[in-house]
Design a protein around this motif. Structure first.
Motif, PDB file in Angstrom:
ATOM      1  N   UNK A   1       0.820  -1.212   0.000  1.00  0.00           N
ATOM      2  CA  UNK A   1       0.000   0.000   0.000  1.00  0.00           C
ATOM      3  C   UNK A   1       0.853   1.261   0.000  1.00  0.00           C
ATOM      4  N   UNK A   2       1.990   1.224   0.684  1.00  0.00           N
ATOM      5  CA  UNK A   2       2.832   2.423   0.792  1.00  0.00           C
ATOM      6  C   UNK A   2       3.289   2.930  -0.581  1.00  0.00           C
ATOM      7  N   UNK A   3       3.938   2.090  -1.414  1.00  0.00           N
ATOM      8  CA  UNK A   3       4.347   2.612  -2.730  1.00  0.00           C
ATOM      9  C   UNK A   3       3.167   2.940  -3.637  1.00  0.00           C
ATOM     10  N   UNK A   4       2.043   2.234  -3.486  1.00  0.00           N
ATOM     11  CA  UNK A   4       0.897   2.523  -4.331  1.00  0.00           C
ATOM     12  C   UNK A   4       0.268   3.869  -3.976  1.00  0.00           C
ATOM     13  N   UNK A   5       0.209   4.195  -2.697  1.00  0.00           N
ATOM     14  CA  UNK A   5      -0.322   5.499  -2.300  1.00  0.00           C
ATOM     15  C   UNK A   5       0.624   6.610  -2.746  1.00  0.00           C
ATOM     16  N   UNK A   6       1.928   6.372  -2.631  1.00  0.00           N
ATOM     17  CA  UNK A   6       2.896   7.336  -3.154  1.00  0.00           C
ATOM     18  C   UNK A   6       2.736   7.492  -4.665  1.00  0.00           C
ATOM     19  N   UNK A   7       2.445   6.374  -5.325  1.00  0.00           N
ATOM     20  CA  UNK A   7       2.255   6.409  -6.774  1.00  0.00           C
ATOM     21  C   UNK A   7       1.012   7.215  -7.140  1.00  0.00           C
ATOM     22  N   UNK A   8      -0.019   7.157  -6.310  1.00  0.00           N
ATOM     23  CA  UNK A   8      -1.218   7.962  -6.582  1.00  0.00           C
ATOM     24  C   UNK A   8      -0.901   9.447  -6.504  1.00  0.00           C
ATOM     25  N   UNK A   9       0.022   9.826  -5.646  1.00  0.00           N
ATOM     26  CA  UNK A   9       0.484  11.208  -5.561  1.00  0.00           C
ATOM     27  C   UNK A   9       1.227  11.601  -6.849  1.00  0.00           C
ATOM     28  N   UNK A  10       2.035  10.664  -7.363  1.00  0.00           N
ATOM     29  CA  UNK A  10       2.740  10.892  -8.619  1.00  0.00           C
ATOM     30  C   UNK A  10       1.738  11.073  -9.758  1.00  0.00           C
ATOM     31  N   UNK A  11       0.704  10.241  -9.769  1.00  0.00           N
ATOM     32  CA  UNK A  11      -0.328  10.356 -10.803  1.00  0.00           C
ATOM     33  C   UNK A  11      -1.011  11.728 -10.749  1.00  0.00           C
ATOM     34  N   UNK A  12      -1.232  12.225  -9.535  1.00  0.00           N
ATOM     35  CA  UNK A  12      -1.841  13.544  -9.382  1.00  0.00           C
ATOM     36  C   UNK A  12      -0.988  14.612 -10.066  1.00  0.00           C
ATOM     37  N   UNK A  13       0.317  14.583  -9.810  1.00  0.00           N
ATOM     38  CA  UNK A  13       1.202  15.579 -10.391  1.00  0.00           C
ATOM     39  C   UNK A  13       1.281  15.451 -11.906  1.00  0.00           C
ATOM     40  N   UNK A  14       1.378  14.225 -12.408  1.00  0.00           N
ATOM     41  CA  UNK A  14       1.451  14.022 -13.853  1.00  0.00           C
ATOM     42  C   UNK A  14       0.153  14.457 -14.530  1.00  0.00           C
ATOM     43  N   UNK A  15      -0.978  14.238 -13.865  1.00  0.00           N
ATOM     44  CA  UNK A  15      -2.250  14.703 -14.405  1.00  0.00           C
ATOM     45  C   UNK A  15      -2.299  16.219 -14.503  1.00  0.00           C
ATOM     46  N   UNK A  16      -1.761  16.884 -13.513  1.00  0.00           N
ATOM     47  CA  UNK A  16      -1.775  18.337 -13.527  1.00  0.00           C
ATOM     48  C   UNK A  16      -0.922  18.898 -14.658  1.00  0.00           C
ATOM     49  N   UNK A  17       0.138  18.191 -15.000  1.00  0.00           N
ATOM     50  CA  UNK A  17       0.997  18.636 -16.089  1.00  0.00           C
ATOM     51  C   UNK A  17       0.504  18.171 -17.459  1.00  0.00           C
ATOM     52  N   UNK A  18       0.042  16.910 -17.547  1.00  0.00           N
ATOM     53  CA  UNK A  18      -0.291  16.312 -18.843  1.00  0.00           C
ATOM     54  C   UNK A  18      -1.609  15.537 -18.786  1.00  0.00           C
TER      55      UNK A  18
END
Length: 486
Positions: free
Chosen positions: A62-79
């Motif tokens: 769960x830890x890396x997946x939740x961190x990955x959801x944060x990454x997805x948020x940032x990538x969505x904001x850019x692209x």
């Protein structure tokens, strides 16, 4: 480099309807995981691997997946793009890399559909008292669920959200009732149950269980693939995924202690539906509702997995990487053939599995490999973010204290290291704990992906990249074409 932008009619006519709000995206993200279905279907394998230490494996993944959801948020904001992972790699890492990640995405989500169809059929037939259905009954019920899923998706994004929310409500109520009844009965221990003892944990089994758990914590990323259909495409996509990822982990951490405390471990390790088994053991009157809830969870996961695949294929079709047929929209502005063709092929796979026993073992191997490719998608997105922050994002180069990028950089490093370890463990432990020969199947599918990259590289037509832009000064069109190197 000068950017060429042109509002081609084909692009403008390919606009998806922007209808999703944050509540829609959040419900899609939770339901796409199918938490009750995931527990019902995967519990036996997880208990066999880790015994009572299953919650440790869930927290670990769960830890890396939740961190990955944060990454997805940032990538969505850019692209923001319906291609999500595929599109981000195209913008950040380049054309060839994106072709390989596109292959990973197709393998991950297409091969996840048949493993949902067959349980959906069996759970449904079991609810009608048919414990050992015939091959014809399984096929007919699978076709029924596949057809229903296609109709939900083809009726448009808004209809998909509404039906998903109705099915999710059934699931949430079941979890709530199970939690209240289960913890109220906590003092009544069932013989044969087990507790976690740190000095007795089989850590190799926990690692194997973490590999399996990686396949039941994904699905929250659907809101990224729905970003072009969001009313606020640079704001809400990504937040829905974070809400979904955290909510699902909470679900699991509520449910698993009850299963381990109130159901004999030996029965959990052999059960095809751990949740119905729990209901039979603790509160038999709740069995019918639990069965309906598991079916609702399974069905939601079915059409939402198809949703993700259809949007990815749609984005690839716009860029010319798959046949243009996948980019055609119906009157409800959803990609018709990108929905229908995967559903038809999935039905064909199910039919061959059920009718031709000699092919069943091969398909089981290929279907089991879907988990590897799901994790690979998130691993490559971690690489995308790492590369973006270090080489492309001016803030991270010019000011190490800028914004939240230091934390994002740390998250990307953790995601890459942890998920790479999971993939290695998948290849090493998979033949023993998942299916013999699965490592060879994965290597074969990866080799096909490389061949596909080479095929696309040799084509004569120039590659294109479509970007989604909500700025009003870009020719007034939300979708434009830019040169591939931009």
């Amino acid at each position: 480099m000068q950017t060429e932008m042109k509002p081609a009619n084909r692009v403008v006519n390919s606009r998806l309807h922007q209808v999703f709000q944050l509540t829609d995206l959040s419900s899609l993200s939770v339901s796409s995981v199918g938490p009750l279905f995931s527990v019902a279907a995967a519990s036996a394998a997880m208990v066999q691997a880790a015994g009572p230490a299953v919650p440790i494996a869930i927290v670990a993944i769960a830890v890396p997946f939740i961190l990955c959801s944060w990454i997805f948020l940032s990538l969505n904001q850019h692209f923001p793009s319906s291609g999500a992972s595929y599109h981000w790699s195209r913008r950040i890492m380049g054309i060839d890399y994106s072709h390989f990640q596109g292959w990973i995405v197709i393998m991950a989500y297409f091969w996840s559909i048949p493993p949902i169809l067959i349980p959906a059929a069996r759970f449904t037939l079991g609810a009608f008292g048919i414990a050992h259905p015939s091959a014809l009954a399984e096929i007919a019920t699978s076709i029924g669920w596949a057809t229903f899923s296609a109709l939900v998706l083809l009726r448009g994004a808004r209809m998909t959200a509404l039906v998903t929310q109705a099915f999710l409500l059934v699931e949430i109520l079941a979890v709530a009732v199970m939690t209240v009844i289960g913890y109220a009965s906590w003092h009544r221990r069932t013989p044969g149950t087990a507790t976690i003892a740190l000095y007795h944990i089989h850590w190799a089994g926990v690692v194997a269980c973490t590999v399996i758990a990686a396949t039941i914590v994904d699905g929250w990323e659907i809101d990224s693939y729905a970003s072009e259909e969001a009313k606020k495409p640079r704001l809400t996509p990504g937040w829905g995924g974070i809400i979904g990822a955290i909510s699902v982990v909470i679900y699991y951490l509520l449910i698993w202690p009850l299963l381990l405390h109130e159901v004999p471990l030996a029965q959990l390790a052999t059960s095809a539906d751990a949740l119905t088994l729990w209901a039979k053991t603790v509160v038999p009157s709740f069995v019918p509702w639990m069965r309906v809830s598991v079916i609702a969870s399974t069905a939601g996961g079915l059409w939402l997995t198809t949703f993700i695949l259809s949007r990815a294929l749609f984005a690839m079709a716009r860029d010319g990487n798959v046949p243009s047929l996948f980019g055609k929209l119906n009157r409800q502005r959803v990609p018709f053939w990108a929905i229908v063709i995967p559903i038809i092929i999935s039905i064909a796979v199910v039919c061959m599995q059920v009718i031709v026993p000699s092919l069943n073992a091969l398909f089981e191997l290929v279907l089991s490999a879907a988990g590897f490719f799901l994790v690979a998608e998130f691993l490559l997105d971690g690489v995308n973010m790492l590369y973006f922050l270090v080489f492309h994002h001016h803030d991270i180069r010019h000011s190490i204290k800028a914004h939240h990028h230091v934390g994002m950089l740390a998250a990307a490093i953790i995601v890459v290291i942890f998920l790479a370890s999971i993939e290695i463990a998948f290849l090493v432990l998979g033949p023993r704990d998942i299916a013999p020969g699965i490592d060879r199947v994965i290597v074969g599918l990866l080799a096909l992906g490389i061949l596909n990259v080479l095929r696309l590289k040799r084509r004569k037509t120039a590659p294109k990249t479509h970007i989604f832009a909500d700025e009003p000064n870009i020719l007034g069109n939300p979708l434009v074409e830019i040169d591939a190197d931009c």
